[in-house]
Motif scaffolding. Structure first.
Motif, PDB file in Angstrom:
ATOM      1  N   ALA A 140       0.819  -1.172  -0.061  1.00  0.00           N
ATOM      2  CA  ALA A 140      -0.016  -0.012  -0.038  1.00  0.00           C
ATOM      3  C   ALA A 140       0.869   1.185  -0.235  1.00  0.00           C
ATOM      4  CB  ALA A 140      -1.012  -0.178   1.212  1.00  0.00           C
ATOM      5  N   ARG A 141       2.041   1.241   0.700  1.00  0.00           N
ATOM      6  CA  ARG A 141       2.775   2.400   0.757  1.00  0.00           C
ATOM      7  C   ARG A 141       3.589   2.671  -0.450  1.00  0.00           C
ATOM      8  NH1 ARG A 141       5.557   2.278   6.951  1.00  0.00           N
ATOM      9  NH2 ARG A 141       3.515   2.172   8.057  1.00  0.00           N
ATOM     10  N   LEU A 142       3.901   1.400  -1.149  1.00  0.00           N
ATOM     11  CA  LEU A 142       4.228   1.659  -2.575  1.00  0.00           C
ATOM     12  C   LEU A 142       3.453   2.349  -3.561  1.00  0.00           C
ATOM     13  CD1 LEU A 142       6.842   1.208  -4.520  1.00  0.00           C
ATOM     14  CD2 LEU A 142       6.093  -1.034  -4.931  1.00  0.00           C
ATOM     15  N   VAL A 143       2.202   1.682  -3.293  1.00  0.00           N
ATOM     16  CA  VAL A 143       1.170   2.492  -4.326  1.00  0.00           C
ATOM     17  C   VAL A 143       0.922   3.928  -4.146  1.00  0.00           C
ATOM     18  CG1 VAL A 143      -1.265   2.348  -4.810  1.00  0.00           C
ATOM     19  CG2 VAL A 143      -0.130   0.282  -4.724  1.00  0.00           C
ATOM     20  N   VAL A 144       0.998   4.053  -2.820  1.00  0.00           N
ATOM     21  CA  VAL A 144       0.784   5.711  -2.494  1.00  0.00           C
ATOM     22  C   VAL A 144       2.082   6.493  -2.866  1.00  0.00           C
ATOM     23  CG1 VAL A 144       1.047   7.267  -0.391  1.00  0.00           C
ATOM     24  CG2 VAL A 144      -0.653   5.501  -0.538  1.00  0.00           C
ATOM     25  N   LYS A 145       3.121   5.915  -2.611  1.00  0.00           N
ATOM     26  CA  LYS A 145       4.428   6.523  -3.180  1.00  0.00           C
ATOM     27  C   LYS A 145       4.434   6.808  -4.620  1.00  0.00           C
ATOM     28  CE  LYS A 145       9.421   6.221  -3.314  1.00  0.00           C
ATOM     29  NZ  LYS A 145      10.608   5.288  -3.055  1.00  0.00           N
ATOM     30  N   THR A 146       3.899   5.935  -5.499  1.00  0.00           N
ATOM     31  CA  THR A 146       3.691   6.250  -6.740  1.00  0.00           C
ATOM     32  C   THR A 146       2.754   7.098  -7.149  1.00  0.00           C
ATOM     33  OG1 THR A 146       4.649   3.937  -7.079  1.00  0.00           O
ATOM     34  CG2 THR A 146       3.422   4.797  -8.789  1.00  0.00           C
ATOM     35  N   LEU A 147       1.512   7.032  -6.736  1.00  0.00           N
ATOM     36  CA  LEU A 147       0.418   7.733  -7.015  1.00  0.00           C
ATOM     37  C   LEU A 147       0.485   9.196  -6.636  1.00  0.00           C
ATOM     38  CD1 LEU A 147      -2.460   5.364  -6.578  1.00  0.00           C
ATOM     39  CD2 LEU A 147      -1.065   5.900  -8.915  1.00  0.00           C
ATOM     40  N   SER A 148       1.260   9.350  -5.591  1.00  0.00           N
ATOM     41  CA  SER A 148       1.254  10.797  -4.908  1.00  0.00           C
ATOM     42  C   SER A 148       2.453  11.508  -5.684  1.00  0.00           C
ATOM     43  CB  SER A 148       1.624  10.719  -3.292  1.00  0.00           C
ATOM     44  OG  SER A 148       2.815  10.151  -3.081  1.00  0.00           O
ATOM     45  N   LEU A 174      -6.879   3.019  -2.737  1.00  0.00           N
ATOM     46  CA  LEU A 174      -6.032   4.430  -2.920  1.00  0.00           C
ATOM     47  C   LEU A 174      -6.187   4.845  -4.325  1.00  0.00           C
ATOM     48  CD1 LEU A 174      -3.135   2.301  -1.507  1.00  0.00           C
ATOM     49  CD2 LEU A 174      -4.563   3.990  -0.399  1.00  0.00           C
ATOM     50  N   TYR A 175      -6.411   4.107  -5.215  1.00  0.00           N
ATOM     51  CA  TYR A 175      -6.878   4.784  -6.798  1.00  0.00           C
ATOM     52  C   TYR A 175      -8.077   5.461  -6.778  1.00  0.00           C
ATOM     53  CZ  TYR A 175      -3.082   2.284  -9.276  1.00  0.00           C
ATOM     54  OH  TYR A 175      -1.833   2.101  -9.769  1.00  0.00           O
ATOM     55  N   TYR A 176      -8.955   4.926  -5.874  1.00  0.00           N
ATOM     56  CA  TYR A 176     -10.188   6.023  -5.721  1.00  0.00           C
ATOM     57  C   TYR A 176      -9.717   7.360  -5.307  1.00  0.00           C
ATOM     58  CZ  TYR A 176     -14.792   7.761  -4.031  1.00  0.00           C
ATOM     59  OH  TYR A 176     -15.694   8.620  -3.647  1.00  0.00           O
ATOM     60  N   ARG A 177      -8.947   7.200  -4.341  1.00  0.00           N
ATOM     61  CA  ARG A 177      -8.526   8.686  -3.976  1.00  0.00           C
ATOM     62  C   ARG A 177      -7.821   9.585  -4.930  1.00  0.00           C
ATOM     63  NH1 ARG A 177      -7.570   9.745   1.907  1.00  0.00           N
ATOM     64  NH2 ARG A 177      -8.828   7.857   3.176  1.00  0.00           N
ATOM     65  N   LEU A 178      -6.891   8.880  -5.768  1.00  0.00           N
ATOM     66  CA  LEU A 178      -6.284   9.470  -6.939  1.00  0.00           C
ATOM     67  C   LEU A 178      -7.477  10.039  -7.741  1.00  0.00           C
ATOM     68  CD1 LEU A 178      -3.569   9.797  -8.553  1.00  0.00           C
ATOM     69  CD2 LEU A 178      -4.119   7.797  -9.665  1.00  0.00           C
ATOM     70  N   LEU A 179      -8.103   9.141  -8.174  1.00  0.00           N
ATOM     71  CA  LEU A 179      -9.306   9.486  -9.352  1.00  0.00           C
ATOM     72  C   LEU A 179     -10.288  10.427  -9.081  1.00  0.00           C
ATOM     73  CD1 LEU A 179      -8.905   6.089 -11.239  1.00  0.00           C
ATOM     74  CD2 LEU A 179      -7.808   8.159 -11.862  1.00  0.00           C
ATOM     75  N   ALA A 180     -10.878  10.057  -7.837  1.00  0.00           N
ATOM     76  CA  ALA A 180     -12.091  10.673  -7.399  1.00  0.00           C
ATOM     77  C   ALA A 180     -11.886  11.840  -6.222  1.00  0.00           C
ATOM     78  CB  ALA A 180     -13.189   9.633  -7.066  1.00  0.00           C
TER      79      ALA A 180
END
Length: 203
Positions: free
Chosen positions: A95-103, A169-175
């Motif tokens: 999850a932290r890797l996903v957040v690091k990438t998307l942020s 996490l993708y929901y936070r990115l896109l919405a």
């Protein structure tokens, strides 16, 4: 397809050709992050990469072919999964890797552009699905190990658990569903782990 039946942008080159591919894919990622899918232009990518337009048109031929190759390269270059020895530790690392990438300003914008393109272009969608299939398979091994340790009910689907981690996490990115930070990453991991232990993902 070419006359040999090979899709443009799918042959893995070596030597100078590999360096050209690396430069073009980096330029394509920059252009996507800045201007989105609608603003992606092969001539602009060639200019950014400092290569001839004919080189880009001959190798990739279309913007969707270029995006497909970019996604394949991103999958190949992705950070390997972490093995912490526990399910919750592994899921938090994911999850932290996903957040690091998307942020990340560049990577977050790039993913938004590619996801938007995938909603209206079949080839981009196929490439995006392949990218995520590779990443899910990479991290699903941590769930398989948790099953072997007896941390989860038999029959738990490892891929579903990993997808459950990244989905909010993708929901936070896109919405715009809240900040993408460590707290959000840990909550997503803890929720997925709790659901998995409760048997939600038993298939």
């Amino acid at each position: 397809m070419t006359s040999e039946g090979v899709e443009p942008g799918t042959v893995r080159p070596g030597g100078r050709t590999a360096r050209v591919r690396e430069s073009v894919l980096r330029a394509a990622g920059d252009a996507l992050a800045e201007h989105g899918f609608d603003g992606l232009d092969l001539a602009d990518v060639a200019r950014r990469a400092e290569v001839g337009k004919t080189t880009v048109y001959r190798r990739w031929s279309t913007t969707t072919g270029l995006i497909a190759d970019l996604l394949d390269d991103m999958a190949e270059q992705s950070t390997p999964r972490t093995d912490t020895g526990s399910l919750i530790g592994d899921l938090k690392a994911n999850a932290r890797l996903v957040v690091k990438t998307l942020s990340d300003p560049r990577q977050g914008a790039l993913f938004k552009s590619v996801i938007a393109a995938a909603t209206c272009d079949a080839r981009t969608a196929e490439s995006l699905h392949r990218f995520y299939a590779i990443r899910v398979q990479e991290w699903a091994a941590c769930v398989t190990q948790a099953l072997e340790r007896g941390e989860l009910p038999a029959g738990t689907d490892p891929g579903e658990v990993i997808r459950a981690v990244s989905a909010p996490l993708y929901y936070r990115l896109l919405a715009g569903g809240g900040p993408l930070d460590t707290a959000a990453a840990d909550r997503a991991a803890e929720a997925a782990a709790a659901a998995a232990r409760a048997g939600v993902y038993v298939m």
